[in-house]
Design an enzyme around this catalytic site. Structure first.
Site, PDB file in Angstrom:
ATOM      1  N   LYS A 247      -6.807  88.251  50.408  1.00  0.00           N
ATOM      2  CA  LYS A 247      -5.233  88.753  51.318  1.00  0.00           C
ATOM      3  C   LYS A 247      -5.149  88.535  51.757  1.00  0.00           C
ATOM      4  O   LYS A 247      -6.502  88.128  53.575  1.00  0.00           O
ATOM      5  CB  LYS A 247      -5.296  90.201  51.205  1.00  0.00           C
ATOM      6  CG  LYS A 247      -5.061  90.780  48.900  1.00  0.00           C
ATOM      7  CD  LYS A 247      -5.424  92.260  49.714  1.00  0.00           C
ATOM      8  CE  LYS A 247      -5.251  92.770  48.094  1.00  0.00           C
ATOM      9  NZ  LYS A 247      -4.196  93.019  47.225  1.00  0.00           N
ATOM     10  N   GLU A 319      -7.803  92.655  40.410  1.00  0.00           N
ATOM     11  CA  GLU A 319      -9.492  92.723  39.822  1.00  0.00           C
ATOM     12  C   GLU A 319      -9.325  94.562  39.412  1.00  0.00           C
ATOM     13  O   GLU A 319     -10.152  94.601  38.508  1.00  0.00           O
ATOM     14  CB  GLU A 319      -9.890  93.089  41.402  1.00  0.00           C
ATOM     15  CG  GLU A 319     -10.001  94.494  41.928  1.00  0.00           C
ATOM     16  CD  GLU A 319      -8.954  94.520  43.022  1.00  0.00           C
ATOM     17  OE1 GLU A 319      -7.649  93.554  42.797  1.00  0.00           O
ATOM     18  OE2 GLU A 319      -8.024  95.548  42.941  1.00  0.00           O
ATOM     19  N   ARG A 321      -6.793  95.761  37.089  1.00  0.00           N
ATOM     20  CA  ARG A 321      -6.872  95.728  36.179  1.00  0.00           C
ATOM     21  C   ARG A 321      -8.523  95.419  34.980  1.00  0.00           C
ATOM     22  O   ARG A 321      -8.516  96.089  33.697  1.00  0.00           O
ATOM     23  CB  ARG A 321      -5.825  95.076  35.481  1.00  0.00           C
ATOM     24  CG  ARG A 321      -6.015  93.436  35.457  1.00  0.00           C
ATOM     25  CD  ARG A 321      -4.428  92.804  35.105  1.00  0.00           C
ATOM     26  NE  ARG A 321      -3.916  93.439  36.936  1.00  0.00           N
ATOM     27  CZ  ARG A 321      -2.844  92.288  36.443  1.00  0.00           C
ATOM     28  NH1 ARG A 321      -2.288  91.427  36.182  1.00  0.00           N
ATOM     29  NH2 ARG A 321      -2.093  93.104  38.097  1.00  0.00           N
TER      30      ARG A 321
HETATM   31  N1  BES Z   1      -4.664  96.890  44.634  1.00  0.00           N
HETATM   32  C1  BES Z   1      -3.382  96.181  44.761  1.00  0.00           C
HETATM   33  C2  BES Z   1      -2.505  96.412  44.894  1.00  0.00           C
HETATM   34  C3  BES Z   1      -1.917  97.347  46.032  1.00  0.00           C
HETATM   35  C4  BES Z   1      -0.785  96.731  46.404  1.00  0.00           C
HETATM   36  C5  BES Z   1      -1.984  98.508  46.594  1.00  0.00           C
HETATM   37  C6  BES Z   1      -0.250  97.101  47.443  1.00  0.00           C
HETATM   38  C7  BES Z   1      -0.994  98.940  47.077  1.00  0.00           C
HETATM   39  C8  BES Z   1      -0.136  98.783  47.791  1.00  0.00           C
HETATM   40  C9  BES Z   1      -4.438  94.769  43.494  1.00  0.00           C
HETATM   41  O1  BES Z   1      -5.121  95.292  43.493  1.00  0.00           O
HETATM   42  C10 BES Z   1      -3.582  93.734  43.621  1.00  0.00           C
HETATM   43  O2  BES Z   1      -4.058  92.641  44.387  1.00  0.00           O
HETATM   44  N2  BES Z   1      -2.656  93.275  42.832  1.00  0.00           N
HETATM   45  C11 BES Z   1      -1.564  92.083  43.164  1.00  0.00           C
HETATM   46  C12 BES Z   1      -2.023  91.429  41.800  1.00  0.00           C
HETATM   47  C13 BES Z   1      -1.483  89.854  41.680  1.00  0.00           C
HETATM   48  C14 BES Z   1      -3.126  89.404  42.146  1.00  0.00           C
HETATM   49  C15 BES Z   1      -1.362  89.592  40.294  1.00  0.00           C
HETATM   50  C16 BES Z   1      -0.805  91.802  43.786  1.00  0.00           C
HETATM   51  O3  BES Z   1       0.027  93.349  42.797  1.00  0.00           O
HETATM   52  O4  BES Z   1       0.288  90.944  44.289  1.00  0.00           O
HETATM   53 ZN    ZN Z   2      -7.097  96.530  43.944  1.00  0.00          ZN
HETATM   54 MN    MN Z   3      -6.127  93.092  44.300  1.00  0.00          MN
END
Ligand code: BES
Ligand code: ZN
Ligand code: MN
Length: 464
Positions: A247, A319, A321
């Site tokens: 990220k 991750e 899911r």
């Molecule tokens: N933990 C994140 C989702 C999240 C985003 C939680 C912002 C709280 C605040 C999750 O694991 C994630 O990274 N999701 C990605 C999925 C994508 C790669 C399909 C996302 O939402 O960008």
């Molecule tokens: Zn996450």
């Molecule tokens: Mn994630």
């Protein structure tokens, strides 16, 4: 902070007596009516406050008038938020003893009162050398049994918020397992080897790039003749760096909150014995850390979940899911009537609903509606998202049964459809708290940081 239920609030010695005023109406307090309402034309608009010294004419040193707004627009949510604001105001003035004399309310307000007061009392000052000022004693006249029950719920929520606020270096999978074992429930911790035996290839892959060992946690609350059996699953990524699909800094900053679902389940399970619902409740957490270490799982890897389905890793940042997939398979085999998972799952849900409402999907309309109304009753907002089959198109893989990410558009729905593949023969709801679990700035009764999302709603759902 101690809440005392007393019959004669007005004659209790305290630093501040808090009374309410509906817009354009009077209060129950003579001095307040004389100086605030008549002389200074205090209107009583929602959230407004007016402070008045009593100069020894009353047992209270000061009176704080809190505006409740128009009576016709008033409801239990506004009541909770007004209570919260009043307590915060009293805290700013360094009050230690605060009494409440609320009147002309048409509902049993003891529960929302406790919520408002406890939300105001909460802060995360463990790492500050100078601790925050707190109120020591509260005096109020309300339904005591409802008040005490709500206090138990808020104590559970404190654990939830503390765990989610804690740095990831403290709230590790191992720490979550220790906490789970401290409740005196029937608890089993599955280590990595146990999970290998159970075939949890998706969950295991996620944590393999971290030096923190996996901990698959299963707590159980039993009761003699359960009316229902429910499994609660909380997403327990103790830190989500994104993995090799790392990220950017601004997105990673708060990713210690990626175990908010797990923290919610722990908060609930910490009080389940005391709350004693006639429901069998299982608390399940597939805890691990998503890190890009040298043994990390990689884009293109193909994983096999507990139910035998194969998943191509398209993005290591999807991750949650993967860990939930194996947890859902596990829960589906427990013989429960219903499964609820709660997770900070998708940024897409946050884009859709902001930090105002959580998203919810499920495989049973009635159950989803019941969860939504249980949430609403206690002051949480859940909004149903669609799970149209078309969203699934983008999860197709050429080399495996599915891939772990789909299109950017409708990402919260796609994630829901992904999870559905791992639910078998059981009613299921999935709550996406990505937007509501962690506040980036204060809002309503929440300070910046962990909000305790899901605790009130799910306890209410279980208890009904
Ligand atoms: N933990 C994140 C989702 C999240 C985003 C939680 C912002 C709280 C605040 C999750 O694991 C994630 O990274 N999701 C990605 C999925 C994508 C790669 C399909 C996302 O939402 O960008
Ligand atoms: Zn996450
Ligand atoms: Mn994630």
């Amino acid at each position: 902070m101690k809440i005392n239920v007393v019959a004669d609030v007005k004659n209790t010695e305290c630093d501040i007596l808090i009374v309410n005023q509906f817009e354009g109406e009077k209060t129950t307090e003579e001095l307040a009516n004389k100086y605030a309402v008549e002389e200074d034309k205090f209107e009583g608009k929602f959230g407004q406050t007016y402070l008045l010294p009593t100069y020894g004419k009353q047992p209270a040193r000061k009176i704080l008038v809190v505006g409740f707004g128009k009576k016709s627009e008033f409801n239990s949510d506004k009541f909770r938020i007004a209570t919260y604001k009043a307590v915060k105001k009293a805290m700013q003035m360094k009050a230690k003893k605060v009494a409440f004399d609320f009147s002309a309310l048409e509902f049993n307000w003891a529960e929302q009162f406790a919520y408002g007061v406890y939300f105001a009392d909460y802060s995360f000052d463990k790492y500050k050398t100078k601790k925050d000022d707190k109120i020591e004693e509260v005096f109020v006249n309300c339904d005591e049994s409802l008040l005490r029950r709500s206090e138990i719920i808020m104590e559970g929520m404190k654990l939830t918020r503390d765990l989610a606020n804690e740095p990831a270096a403290f709230a590790t999978p191992t720490k979550l397992a220790e906490v789970a074992q401290s409740f005196g429930l029937d608890t089993k911790i599955y280590e990595k080897e146990d999970c290998e035996k159970m075939g949890m290839g998706a969950y295991l892959a996620v944590g393999q790039g971290s030096s923190q060992p996996h901990k698959f946690i299963h707590m159980k609350h039993s009761c003699p003749n359960p009316r229902k059996k429910i499994a609660l699953i909380g997403k327990g990524i103790t830190f989500d760096s994104g993995g090799l699909d790392i990220k950017p800094p601004s997105s990673m900053l708060t990713m210690r909150d990626d175990m908010s679902g797990a923290a919610c389940v722990l908060g609930i399970m910490s009080k389940i014995k005391e709350l004693a619902p006639d429901v069998e409740v299982h608390g399940i957490i597939a805890a691990c850390e998503n890190m890009p270490g040298c043994s990390a799982y990689k884009p293109g890897d193909i994983l096999t979940a507990k139910n035998g389905k194969t998943i191509e890793v398209d993005n290591t940042d999807a991750e949650g899911r993967l860990t939930l997939a194996d947890a859902l398979c596990y829960a589906s085999e427990l013989g429960v009537d219903e499964v609820i998972d709660i997770a900070t799952l998708t940024g897409a849900c946050m884009v859709a609903l902001g930090n105002v409402a959580a998203g919810i999907v499920g495989n049973d309309c009635e159950m989803v509606q019941n969860v939504i109304s249980a949430a609403k009753e206690v002051g949480e907002r859940y909004w149903e998202l669609p799970m149209y089959e078309e969203y699934k198109e983008s999860l197709k893989s050429e080399v495996a049964d599915m891939q772990n990410t789909g299109s950017r558009w409708g990402g919260a729905s796609t994630a829901g459809l992904f999870l559905k593949e791992f639910v078998k023969d059981v009613k299921w709801s999935h709550i996406d708290i990505a937007g509501v679990a962690f506040m980036d700035k204060p809002m309503n009764e929440f300070i910046k940081g962990a909000s305790g999302a899901g605790v009130r709603a799910l306890i209410n759902y279980i208890s009904k």
